[in-house]
Design a protein around this motif. Structure first.
Motif, short mmCIF file in Angstrom:
data_model
loop_
_atom_site.label_atom_id
_atom_site.label_comp_id
_atom_site.label_asym_id
_atom_site.label_seq_id
_atom_site.Cartn_x
_atom_site.Cartn_y
_atom_site.Cartn_z
N ALA A 314 3.79 1.39 -8.76
CA ALA A 314 4.38 1.07 -7.47
C ALA A 314 4.05 2.14 -6.43
O ALA A 314 3.98 3.33 -6.73
N VAL A 315 3.85 1.69 -5.19
CA VAL A 315 3.54 2.59 -4.08
C VAL A 315 4.69 2.61 -3.08
O VAL A 315 5.15 3.67 -2.65
N GLY A 316 5.17 1.43 -2.67
CA GLY A 316 6.29 1.33 -1.76
C GLY A 316 6.09 2.12 -0.49
O GLY A 316 5.02 2.07 0.15
N PRO A 317 7.08 2.93 -0.07
CA PRO A 317 6.98 3.69 1.19
C PRO A 317 5.89 4.76 1.19
O PRO A 317 5.54 5.29 2.24
N CYS A 318 5.34 5.07 0.02
CA CYS A 318 4.31 6.10 -0.06
C CYS A 318 3.03 5.69 0.66
O CYS A 318 2.20 6.54 1.00
N ALA A 319 2.86 4.40 0.91
CA ALA A 319 1.68 3.93 1.63
C ALA A 319 1.65 4.48 3.05
O ALA A 319 0.58 4.60 3.65
N GLY A 320 2.81 4.84 3.58
CA GLY A 320 2.88 5.37 4.94
C GLY A 320 2.92 6.88 5.02
O GLY A 320 3.07 7.45 6.12
N LYS A 321 2.80 7.57 3.89
CA LYS A 321 2.82 9.03 3.88
C LYS A 321 1.40 9.58 3.96
O LYS A 321 0.42 8.85 3.75
N LEU A 322 1.26 10.87 4.26
CA LEU A 322 -0.05 11.51 4.40
C LEU A 322 -0.55 12.06 3.07
O LEU A 322 0.15 12.84 2.42
N SER A 323 -1.74 11.69 2.70
CA SER A 323 -2.35 12.16 1.46
C SER A 323 -3.00 13.52 1.64
O SER A 323 -3.31 13.93 2.77
N PRO A 324 -3.24 14.24 0.56
CA PRO A 324 -3.86 15.56 0.67
C PRO A 324 -5.34 15.48 1.02
O PRO A 324 -6.00 14.45 0.83
N VAL A 325 -5.87 16.59 1.51
CA VAL A 325 -7.30 16.75 1.74
C VAL A 325 -8.04 16.82 0.41
O VAL A 325 -9.14 16.28 0.26
N ALA A 326 -7.44 17.51 -0.56
CA ALA A 326 -8.04 17.67 -1.88
C ALA A 326 -6.92 17.79 -2.91
O ALA A 326 -5.78 18.15 -2.57
#
Length: 593
Positions: A314-326
């Protein structure tokens, strides 16, 4: 920070004047073997040693190295140096090693415990100490300040799992401070099995992000209003790019996915999930903690089990968060980061990030990892391929908190392009230089980091003993004495104590005991020693029943150590396993050592 100092001409002139008559250390000077494994053409030497628990460091334009040291409960309440927690180191001979060491700043007698964060800005030294950041004026006549510090900001949150406040100062004087989380995942019961996450996480009002203040102003007070970015569990490393305005931070990923949620995660995922991260920090950015964690294999943020996650799908609200550069292997613990702005290393390293990995404690019963310096190539703020292990060998023969000889904690670039690395285990400062064919050359060879889908590897917590013995120490994980030599508590049996030994080392029940108490049970910065007669017990009377109760209930607020001990260490132990572990701990504490 380093770019800032370069453009501040008045400050640079002041600092250079203080070094007149002192030879500037040359980038090619490297005398002595520091025992590190490095790419071809590089050389590491010991710049200073045994200066205390060295955390972050910064190098002035004149080559003076300033180090912030820490003490207190994380180091078994050691005896700090009476001269102060801050250290100024100087090489006046050009040998590549400091021959001048001066201490200053607050002391333990004054109620200080030292700190982590340190930076130079406008000819002054900024340091973290306790709940505040202070500024020391530097003069041309001395490498240490002659006047008391001014308080820039105070009232920073302390306590909990992550009490330190690393920081960076940009070219415009913005002071970015890490205010890390007090908990692992904002649970109702911190680090407890199956404990749900608090929603909304009230902790995010005052923790779990980066705050922004003005480095030019004194007397500022911490408040929720200055929060710059959120959803960052623990940004122990924080730095700026060559422009002096691009902000980066490393994030320590959360712990105990398998231990707290065994129905959702495989045993090996305790050692392989979640990833550590390098973040490009933007104003107002939300990087996901505590609802999300970064899954390296999938290359995306996924929903944490405390907030309804199903083990990584599941991803849920994590789709709207910022991912890391690395991203990097799980639990390696990125304690510091610096963007390489020097000119003496090969072009391959220009503009990329050097990261000091302190080393894991919680991959047990699988092998611990980290304890190294990693290089992450970057181009315009975007990762250029997989990271590389740049320097290794700090820990020595044992990559484990209690047994490691040295643990990288800070990293900085000197004016000559040398890379300085601090160690908070025994207070060593390393200096790494390039002596190859030229700074314009590409790196001849690199050692890639483990691939994103690398397995956890074999279980090593128990180091299986051959049944015939061969030698009483053969195959031991280092626990105090073989079971056949340990005393047996009344009403127990040698077989039960033997089972307890297996549980302690993670062979049965997936308990992470060695992560905090050490493979040899002699203690680590995370937990006390369990060895020896006449122990002082903090949470029970030292009897088997009392020890069992402490294990069963956990220790939410340890008196002398950071973090918490969740019930059963976060494992799911049966009543028999709990009794066996308690009997084994009792046996360790009553053996003659």
């Amino acid at each position: 920070m380093r770019g800032v100092c370069a453009v501040l001409m008045v400050a640079a002139a002041l600092l250079e004047t203080s070094a007149r008559g002192a030879p500037a250390p040359g980038a090619a000077v490297c005398k002595g073997d520091a025992g590190l494994a490095l790419p071809a053409g590089f050389c590491a030497s010991v710049f200073a040693d045994r200066i205390g628990h060295a955390r972050h460091l910064v190098v002035a334009p004149n080559g003076v190295v300033y180090v912030n040291t820490w003490s207190g409960r994380s180091y078994h309440y050691d005896t700090p140096h009476e001269g102060g927690f801050l250290v100024a180191l100087r090489d006046t001979t050009g040998s590549g090693a400091a021959n001048v060491s001066e201490r200053f700043g607050g002391t333990a007698r004054q109620g200080g415990t030292g700190g982590t964060g340190i930076a130079l800005y406008k000819g002054a030294l900024y340091v973290e100490t306790n709940d505040r950041i202070e500024r020391y004026a530097l003069t041309a006549n001395s490498i240490v300040p002659g006047t008391p510090p001014e308080i820039i900001v105070s009232g920073l949150p302390l306590g909990g799992d992550h009490p330190m406040h690393p920081f960076a100062i940009d070219a415009d004087g913005a002071l970015y401070v890490d205010v890390a989380s007090a908990t692992n995942a904002c649970q109702e019961r911190n680090r407890a099995p199956a404990s749900r996450g608090i929603s909304p996480c009230r902790e995010l009002e005052t923790r779990g992000g980066i705050w922004r203040y003005d480095a030019n102003r004194t007397g500022q007070k911490f408040s929720p209003a200055e929060r710059y970015a959120t959803g960052i569990r623990n940004a122990d490393g924080i730095t700026l790019d060559a422009s002096g305005r691009g902000l980066y931070a490393t994030q320590h990923g959360r712990d105990q996915l398998r231990q707290n949620w065994p129905a959702l995660y495989k045993p090996e995922e305790e050692a392989t999930q979640p990833a550590e991260e390098l973040l490009r920090v933007r104003e107002g950015g939300d990087y996901g903690w505590p609802e999300c964690y970064f899954d390296e294999v999938q290359g995306k943020l996924v929903l944490a089990p405390e907030y309804g996650g199903d083990g990584g799908k599941a991803v849920g609200p994590c789709a709207g968060k910022l991912s890391p550069v690395a991203s990097f292997p799980a639990h390696w613990a990125p304690n510091d980061v610096v963007i390489y702005t020097g000119g003496s290393f090969p072009a391959h390293y220009h503009g990329g990030a050097f990261i000091a990995f302190h080393g894991s404690w919680n991959r047990a019963p699988y092998a611990q990892g980290g304890y190294n310096i990693v290089y992450q190539p970057l181009t315009d703020g975007v990762a250029r391929g997989r990271c590389e292990v740049f320097a290794d060998g700090f820990a020595g023969a044992v990559k484990e908190p209690g047994g490691a000889e040295h643990r990288p904690s800070g990293v900085a670039v000197g004016p000559d392009g040398a890379l300085y690395v601090s160690d908070d285990k025994h207070g060593r400062i390393y200096r790494i230089v390039y002596r190859g064919s030229g700074a314009g050359a590409e790196a001849a060879t690199v050692t890639p980091c483990p691939p994103v889908d690398a397995p956890a590897g074999p279980i090593v917590g128990g180091m299986a003993r051959p049944p015939e013995g061969v030698h009483e120490n053969a195959g031991r994980a280092g626990a105090a004495g073989t079971v056949k030599r340990l005393p047996i508590p009344k009403g127990s049996s040698r077989a039960l104590v033997a089972l307890g030994e297996q549980i302690y080392h993670g062979q049965v029940g997936q308990a992470p005991c060695t992560g905090c108490h050490g493979a040899d049970a002699a203690g680590t910065p995370q937990g006390p020693s369990l060895l020896g007669k006449g122990k002082t017990w903090l949470w029970s009377d030292g009897g088997v029943e009392g020890i069992a109760k402490t294990i069963r209930d956990g220790v939410p607020n340890p008196k002398q150590y950071p973090g918490t001990m969740p019930p059963m260490g976060g494992a799911q132990l049966t009543p028999e396993q709990l009794s066996a572990l308690a009997a084994y701990v009792w046996a360790l504490s009553h053996a003659g050592h």
